[in-house]
Write a protein that holds these residues in place. Structure first.
Motif, PDB file in Angstrom:
ATOM      1  N   GLY A 185      -4.779   3.350   3.867  1.00  0.00           N
ATOM      2  CA  GLY A 185      -5.482   4.530   3.938  1.00  0.00           C
ATOM      3  C   GLY A 185      -6.790   4.366   4.913  1.00  0.00           C
ATOM      4  N   GLY A 186      -7.251   3.213   5.183  1.00  0.00           N
ATOM      5  CA  GLY A 186      -8.480   2.685   5.853  1.00  0.00           C
ATOM      6  C   GLY A 186      -8.159   2.619   7.306  1.00  0.00           C
ATOM      7  N   TYR A 187      -8.971   2.811   8.188  1.00  0.00           N
ATOM      8  CA  TYR A 187      -8.823   2.629   9.721  1.00  0.00           C
ATOM      9  C   TYR A 187      -9.076   1.173  10.184  1.00  0.00           C
ATOM     10  N   ALA A 188      -8.211   0.720  11.115  1.00  0.00           N
ATOM     11  CA  ALA A 188      -8.282  -0.521  11.723  1.00  0.00           C
ATOM     12  C   ALA A 188      -7.940  -0.349  13.110  1.00  0.00           C
ATOM     13  N   VAL A 189      -8.466  -1.515  13.924  1.00  0.00           N
ATOM     14  CA  VAL A 189      -8.325  -1.605  15.381  1.00  0.00           C
ATOM     15  C   VAL A 189      -7.258  -2.544  15.754  1.00  0.00           C
ATOM     16  N   ASP A 190      -6.199  -2.296  16.412  1.00  0.00           N
ATOM     17  CA  ASP A 190      -5.195  -3.275  16.815  1.00  0.00           C
ATOM     18  C   ASP A 190      -5.865  -4.037  18.016  1.00  0.00           C
ATOM     19  N   VAL A 191      -6.540  -5.322  18.044  1.00  0.00           N
ATOM     20  CA  VAL A 191      -7.245  -5.907  19.002  1.00  0.00           C
ATOM     21  C   VAL A 191      -6.386  -6.200  20.331  1.00  0.00           C
ATOM     22  N   LEU A 210       0.708   0.365  10.844  1.00  0.00           N
ATOM     23  CA  LEU A 210      -0.564   1.323  11.335  1.00  0.00           C
ATOM     24  C   LEU A 210       0.208   2.656  11.937  1.00  0.00           C
ATOM     25  N   ARG A 211      -0.500   3.636  11.784  1.00  0.00           N
ATOM     26  CA  ARG A 211      -0.092   4.941  12.335  1.00  0.00           C
ATOM     27  C   ARG A 211      -1.238   5.640  12.875  1.00  0.00           C
ATOM     28  N   PRO A 212      -1.247   6.461  14.115  1.00  0.00           N
ATOM     29  CA  PRO A 212      -2.078   6.901  14.693  1.00  0.00           C
ATOM     30  C   PRO A 212      -2.815   8.066  13.771  1.00  0.00           C
ATOM     31  N   PRO A 213      -4.089   8.346  14.033  1.00  0.00           N
ATOM     32  CA  PRO A 213      -4.782   9.324  12.905  1.00  0.00           C
ATOM     33  C   PRO A 213      -4.249  10.560  12.965  1.00  0.00           C
ATOM     34  N   GLY A 214      -3.706  11.072  13.928  1.00  0.00           N
ATOM     35  CA  GLY A 214      -2.987  12.506  14.191  1.00  0.00           C
ATOM     36  C   GLY A 214      -1.751  12.371  13.574  1.00  0.00           C
ATOM     37  N   GLY A 215      -1.163  11.355  13.124  1.00  0.00           N
ATOM     38  CA  GLY A 215       0.453  11.283  12.941  1.00  0.00           C
ATOM     39  C   GLY A 215       1.076  10.636  14.159  1.00  0.00           C
ATOM     40  N   ARG A 234       4.255   7.773  15.447  1.00  0.00           N
ATOM     41  CA  ARG A 234       5.034   6.628  15.262  1.00  0.00           C
ATOM     42  C   ARG A 234       4.165   5.494  14.899  1.00  0.00           C
ATOM     43  N   GLU A 235       4.583   4.923  13.613  1.00  0.00           N
ATOM     44  CA  GLU A 235       3.895   3.740  13.119  1.00  0.00           C
ATOM     45  C   GLU A 235       4.199   2.569  13.990  1.00  0.00           C
ATOM     46  N   TRP A 236       3.499   1.614  14.070  1.00  0.00           N
ATOM     47  CA  TRP A 236       3.604   0.231  14.843  1.00  0.00           C
ATOM     48  C   TRP A 236       3.171  -0.880  13.932  1.00  0.00           C
ATOM     49  N   ASP A 237       3.622  -2.135  14.065  1.00  0.00           N
ATOM     50  CA  ASP A 237       3.421  -3.217  13.333  1.00  0.00           C
ATOM     51  C   ASP A 237       2.355  -4.054  14.035  1.00  0.00           C
ATOM     52  N   CYS A 238       1.320  -4.750  13.492  1.00  0.00           N
ATOM     53  CA  CYS A 238       0.416  -5.652  13.997  1.00  0.00           C
ATOM     54  C   CYS A 238       0.207  -6.857  13.066  1.00  0.00           C
ATOM     55  N   PRO A 239       0.271  -7.962  13.673  1.00  0.00           N
ATOM     56  CA  PRO A 239      -0.155  -8.847  12.869  1.00  0.00           C
ATOM     57  C   PRO A 239      -1.546  -8.994  12.362  1.00  0.00           C
ATOM     58  N   SER A 240      -1.806  -9.441  10.833  1.00  0.00           N
ATOM     59  CA  SER A 240      -2.995  -8.965  10.264  1.00  0.00           C
ATOM     60  C   SER A 240      -4.067  -9.865  10.964  1.00  0.00           C
ATOM     61  N   GLY A 241      -3.518 -10.824  11.753  1.00  0.00           N
ATOM     62  CA  GLY A 241      -4.854 -11.451  12.513  1.00  0.00           C
ATOM     63  C   GLY A 241      -5.304 -11.040  13.665  1.00  0.00           C
ATOM     64  N   ASP A 242      -4.702  -9.843  14.156  1.00  0.00           N
ATOM     65  CA  ASP A 242      -4.987  -9.055  15.154  1.00  0.00           C
ATOM     66  C   ASP A 242      -5.564  -7.825  14.986  1.00  0.00           C
ATOM     67  N   LEU A 243      -6.046  -7.645  13.875  1.00  0.00           N
ATOM     68  CA  LEU A 243      -6.676  -6.546  13.227  1.00  0.00           C
ATOM     69  C   LEU A 243      -8.261  -6.599  13.001  1.00  0.00           C
ATOM     70  N   ARG A 244      -8.994  -5.727  13.166  1.00  0.00           N
ATOM     71  CA  ARG A 244     -10.575  -5.719  12.678  1.00  0.00           C
ATOM     72  C   ARG A 244     -10.721  -4.302  12.048  1.00  0.00           C
ATOM     73  N   PRO A 245     -11.490  -4.122  11.202  1.00  0.00           N
ATOM     74  CA  PRO A 245     -11.848  -2.906  10.553  1.00  0.00           C
ATOM     75  C   PRO A 245     -12.597  -1.998  11.750  1.00  0.00           C
ATOM     76  N   ALA A 246     -12.247  -0.613  11.916  1.00  0.00           N
ATOM     77  CA  ALA A 246     -12.623   0.235  12.975  1.00  0.00           C
ATOM     78  C   ALA A 246     -13.792   0.828  12.611  1.00  0.00           C
ATOM     79  N   THR A 247     -14.857   0.825  13.547  1.00  0.00           N
ATOM     80  CA  THR A 247     -16.077   1.222  13.200  1.00  0.00           C
ATOM     81  C   THR A 247     -16.204   2.865  13.052  1.00  0.00           C
ATOM     82  N   PRO A 248     -17.199   3.318  12.577  1.00  0.00           N
ATOM     83  CA  PRO A 248     -17.317   4.955  12.358  1.00  0.00           C
ATOM     84  C   PRO A 248     -16.975   5.647  13.709  1.00  0.00           C
TER      85      PRO A 248
END
Length: 70
Positions: free
Chosen positions: A7-13, A31-36, A38-52
Motif C-alpha cells: 500500500g506504500g509508494y515506491a520508485v523503480d530506480v 507495483l501498480r501505477p497510482p491510477g491503476g 498493469r502491475e509490474w515486477d521490480c527486484p527489491s534491490g531496485d526500489l526506494r521509497p517515494a518522496t511525498p
C-alpha cells in the motif's frame, strides 16, 4: 534501504516509475501505477521509497490523464 509496506509508494530506480506496492513474489516486489493499470515486477534491490513530491506528481499525472477526452 527498506522496501515500503504493501500500500506504500515506491520508485523503480531502473526507469523512475512510481508505483503502489501490491505484494511480493520471491525477491520481486509487485507495483501498480497510482491510477491503476498493469502491475509490474521490480527486484527489491531496485526500489526506494517515494518522496511525498514524487507521489503527488504521479497522482496528478494519473488524474490529468483520466480527464482527457478521447
Amino acid at each position: 534501504m527498506s522496501t515500503p509496506c504493501d500500500g506504500g509508494y515506491a520508485v523503480d530506480v531502473r526507469d523512475g516509475r512510481v508505483g503502489i506496492v501490491m505484494g511480493r513474489v520471491g525477491t520481486c516486489v509487485q507495483l501498480r501505477p497510482p491510477g491503476g493499470g498493469r502491475e509490474w515486477d521490480c527486484p527489491s534491490g531496485d526500489l526506494r521509497p517515494a518522496t511525498p513530491g514524487e507521489v503527488l506528481r504521479a497522482r496528478v499525472r494519473e488524474v490529468n490523464a483520466a480527464g482527457r477526452l478521447p
